[in-house]
Scaffold this motif. Structure first.
Motif, PDB file in Angstrom:
ATOM      1  N   ILE A 282      50.905   6.287  12.098  1.00 39.70           N
ATOM      2  CA  ILE A 282      52.013   7.003  11.465  1.00 39.70           C
ATOM      3  C   ILE A 282      52.775   7.845  12.487  1.00 39.70           C
ATOM      4  CG2 ILE A 282      52.572   8.777   9.755  1.00 39.70           C
ATOM      5  CD1 ILE A 282      50.175   7.784   8.138  1.00 39.70           C
ATOM      6  N   LEU A 283      52.055   8.457  13.434  1.00 43.69           N
ATOM      7  CA  LEU A 283      52.675   9.350  14.416  1.00 43.69           C
ATOM      8  C   LEU A 283      53.013   8.660  15.731  1.00 43.69           C
ATOM      9  CD1 LEU A 283      50.341  12.454  13.929  1.00 43.69           C
ATOM     10  CD2 LEU A 283      52.543  12.024  12.839  1.00 43.69           C
ATOM     11  N   GLN A 284      52.900   7.334  15.785  1.00 38.03           N
ATOM     12  CA  GLN A 284      53.031   6.658  17.062  1.00 38.03           C
ATOM     13  C   GLN A 284      54.446   6.747  17.657  1.00 38.03           C
ATOM     14  OE1 GLN A 284      52.392   2.462  16.626  1.00 38.03           O
ATOM     15  NE2 GLN A 284      53.622   2.299  14.768  1.00 38.03           N
ATOM     16  N   HIS A 285      55.470   6.931  16.818  1.00 36.52           N
ATOM     17  CA  HIS A 285      56.839   6.962  17.332  1.00 36.52           C
ATOM     18  C   HIS A 285      57.252   8.339  17.837  1.00 36.52           C
ATOM     19  CE1 HIS A 285      57.440   2.896  15.984  1.00 36.52           C
ATOM     20  NE2 HIS A 285      57.115   3.218  14.741  1.00 36.52           N
ATOM     21  N   LEU A 286      56.443   9.354  17.619  1.00 35.60           N
ATOM     22  CA  LEU A 286      56.756  10.683  18.133  1.00 35.60           C
ATOM     23  C   LEU A 286      56.497  10.739  19.634  1.00 35.60           C
ATOM     24  CD1 LEU A 286      55.231  13.034  15.398  1.00 35.60           C
ATOM     25  CD2 LEU A 286      57.627  12.459  15.734  1.00 35.60           C
ATOM     26  N   LEU A 322      43.733  14.079  19.618  1.00 33.90           N
ATOM     27  CA  LEU A 322      44.454  12.811  19.475  1.00 33.90           C
ATOM     28  C   LEU A 322      43.507  11.634  19.308  1.00 33.90           C
ATOM     29  CD1 LEU A 322      47.246  13.287  22.166  1.00 33.90           C
ATOM     30  CD2 LEU A 322      47.480  13.414  19.684  1.00 33.90           C
ATOM     31  N   LYS A 323      42.232  11.822  19.650  1.00 39.90           N
ATOM     32  CA  LYS A 323      41.255  10.735  19.542  1.00 39.90           C
ATOM     33  C   LYS A 323      40.499  10.740  18.220  1.00 39.90           C
ATOM     34  CE  LYS A 323      42.104   9.535  23.827  1.00 39.90           C
ATOM     35  NZ  LYS A 323      42.811   8.275  24.146  1.00 39.90           N
ATOM     36  N   LEU A 324      40.660  11.774  17.412  1.00 45.04           N
ATOM     37  CA  LEU A 324      39.929  11.842  16.148  1.00 45.04           C
ATOM     38  C   LEU A 324      40.436  10.764  15.195  1.00 45.04           C
ATOM     39  CD1 LEU A 324      39.713  15.691  15.491  1.00 45.04           C
ATOM     40  CD2 LEU A 324      37.930  14.188  16.366  1.00 45.04           C
TER      41      LEU A 324
END
Length: 535
Positions: A282-286, A322-324
């Motif tokens: 979901i947050l990959q484009h930020l 970020l790895k959770l």
């Protein structure tokens, strides 16, 4: 700007088409007109103080802002919308609201306000539907005003298509006039039908225009609704996994009904309670830093509860956040079993888990929100008596939300923070000592073995360096010898290049004294020798 623009778009047209509306509330209309003009003027003042981006930097210098705005086309349109056309009231009278039609030029500000609101609101799809309904209402409103104006032009009650004669009881009231016109326009623009047949050319033209407008409006409505539904489905697909494929797979593979019911319940739990399992996607484009800040604001407090990560530097915790990976477990599902290889640790975000015996019934302890387990298994601590094996059975009592941190992710992050890795290993040893699961002798033996191995590696490195040095010397000597041999060969070639052939020697013997010929040939060879080489 929403209020003054909407006021002008709706009221000016209705005042021009419904004379009773204009005459009955003249003072109120004049007050609202000049209030909207004041807001238009204030909007120009605000735009003279609204910064703009230049090469990504916000410009706040007032002179540059004013200069830039004054050179834009928007400034000219804003000025045109404030031209005081009301001055013509002195000649035409105050009952001519069409003189204010230039106020429609500010409509782009209304669209800009809608776009910004749609971006900022938490319910963009609902706002799109509301905006679409507003546009439909405005179109029907304008059409109803034009219908009443056309009826007045053709004559009220002249035929069944136009508005009935106001002399009839009930049709003289302003509310009835507007509602009747609005209802008639709604029937036409929604293509419902049930309208009187037109009798005049003007009426036919009006109906044809409305039908064309209705077709375009119907296409617009269908396209907008399809876009909203698609966006909603896309958002659901992005937040929650698609269960239709899994259900179809289970039916094709004839999975037993009990297991199928558990899978379906798990999907329902995710959607009903708005649980997300793919936050990374979901947050990959930020941007990376912005994605890290979002993850930190959501999960950092959870990570700080873990004793192993307390007092670690902030940058390391940001990398770990970020790895959770969020995971959700169903009632009765095992998170890990005794003897399993531990490749990840878990942090309980919500729910309850039980430490149970091998029978799966006897409970030794209950773990709640904020607790964690499996942290020792993801760090290779020397002397760990349990190794990487799980030492207990952990089962979810209800629906439990956990955060998972894998050993590979932790190793990847710690490779950039060797000092933090040392600190975490020390904390892990302290925890194992308290649990009496650290073999000090084995740890010392492993440390001694590691030191011996490192010493041997250093010796091998030194021997390799010596061999490389000797090889370099041999290579240099080989190159020098090859150069000398090449020079000697070249010198011999120069010496033998002008030697006489056997036939020439035989001719010299026939013509004169052999000794004389021999001496001449030697002199010739001596004269033809090449230059002396370097010593």
């Amino acid at each position: 700007m929403v209020f003054p623009v909407m006021y002008n778009l709706l009221i000016i047209v209705s005042r021009a088409c419904f004379p009773d509306l204009q005459h009955g509330y003249l003072v109120a209309w004049l007050v609202l007109d000049y209030i909207s003009d004041l807001l238009y003027l204030l909007d120009i003042v605000v735009r003279f103080h609204t910064g703009f981006l230049e090469q990504g930097i916000l410009v706040v210098d007032k002179s540059r802002i004013a200069s830039r705005y004054a050179r834009t086309w928007s400034f000219l349109v804003d000025l045109a919308s404030l031209v005081p056309t009301d001055v013509a009231y002195l000649q035409l009278g105050p009952h001519t609201p069409t003189l204010r039609l230039n106020r429609f030029l500010r409509a782009p500000r209304l669209f800009e306000a809608f776009d910004r609101t749609e971006t900022r609101t938490a319910y963009p799809n609902a706002f799109r539907i509301a905006k679409l309904m507003l546009y439909i209402f405005v179109v029907i409103h304008w059409n109803s005003c034009l219908y009443f104006a056309l009826s007045r032009y053709l004559g009220f009650g002249r035929d069944s298509w136009v508005y009935p004669d106001p002399a009839q009881p009930g049709f003289e009231r302003l509310r009835r006039q507007y509602l009747y016109s609005f209802y008639f326009s709604t029937l036409i623009l929604t293509t419902v039908g049930d309208t009187p047949l037109p009798a005049r050319e003007e009426e036919y033209l009006f109906m044809v225009g409305d039908f064309l407008l209705a077709v375009m409006g119907f296409a617009t409505i269908m396209g907008s609704m399809s876009s909203v539904i698609y966006n909603m489905n896309t958002a659901d697909a992005a937040f929650y996994p698609d269960h239709a494929l899994v259900k179809k797979y289970m039916k094709l593979q004839h999975v037993n009904r009990r297991l199928e019911r558990r899978v379906i319940d798990w999907y329902q739990h995710l959607q009903i309670n708005k649980k997300m399992t793919n936050e990374v996607a979901i947050l990959q484009h930020l941007p990376e830093r912005l994605r890290a800040e979002v993850a930190v604001s959501v999960h950092l407090s959870t990570l700080r509860r873990v004793q192993l990560f307390q007092n670690c530097e902030a940058s390391l915790l940001e990398e770990l956040v970020l790895k959770l990976q969020p995971q959700t477990y169903s009632p009765g599902e095992y998170v890990c079993r005794k003897g399993d290889i531990g490749r990840e640790m878990y942090i309980i975000r919500e729910g309850q888990l039980a430490v149970v015996a091998d029978d799966g019934i006897t409970q030794y302890a209950v773990l709640g929100a904020g607790l964690y387990f499996g942290e020792i298994s993801i760090i290779n601590i020397k002397g760990n008596m349990s190794g990487n094996r799980r030492t207990a059975n952990i089962k979810s009592l209800g629906y439990s939300d956990l955060f998972c941190l894998s050993k590979e992710d932790l190793r990847e992050v710690l490779s950039e923070y060797p000092q933090a890795q040392t600190v975490m290993e020390e904390k892990g040893r302290e925890i194992l000592l308290k649990m009496n699961k650290l073999d000090v002798n084995a740890e010392a033996a492993e440390i001694a073995l590691q030191e011996a191995t490192e010493s041997r590696l250093q010796g091998l490195d030194q021997q390799l360096d010596d061999l490389q040095t000797k090889f370099a010397r041999l290579l240099a000597e080989l190159e020098s010898s090859a150069l000398k041999i090449a020079y000697r060969i070249e010198r011999l070639e120069w010496q033998t290049r002008e030697w006489p052939m056997p036939e020439e020697l035989a001719e010299a013997d026939d013509e004169g004294d052999p000794e004389e010929g021999t001496s001449k040939s030697r002199e010739g060879r001596a004269g033809q020798e090449g230059p002396p080489g370097p010593e």
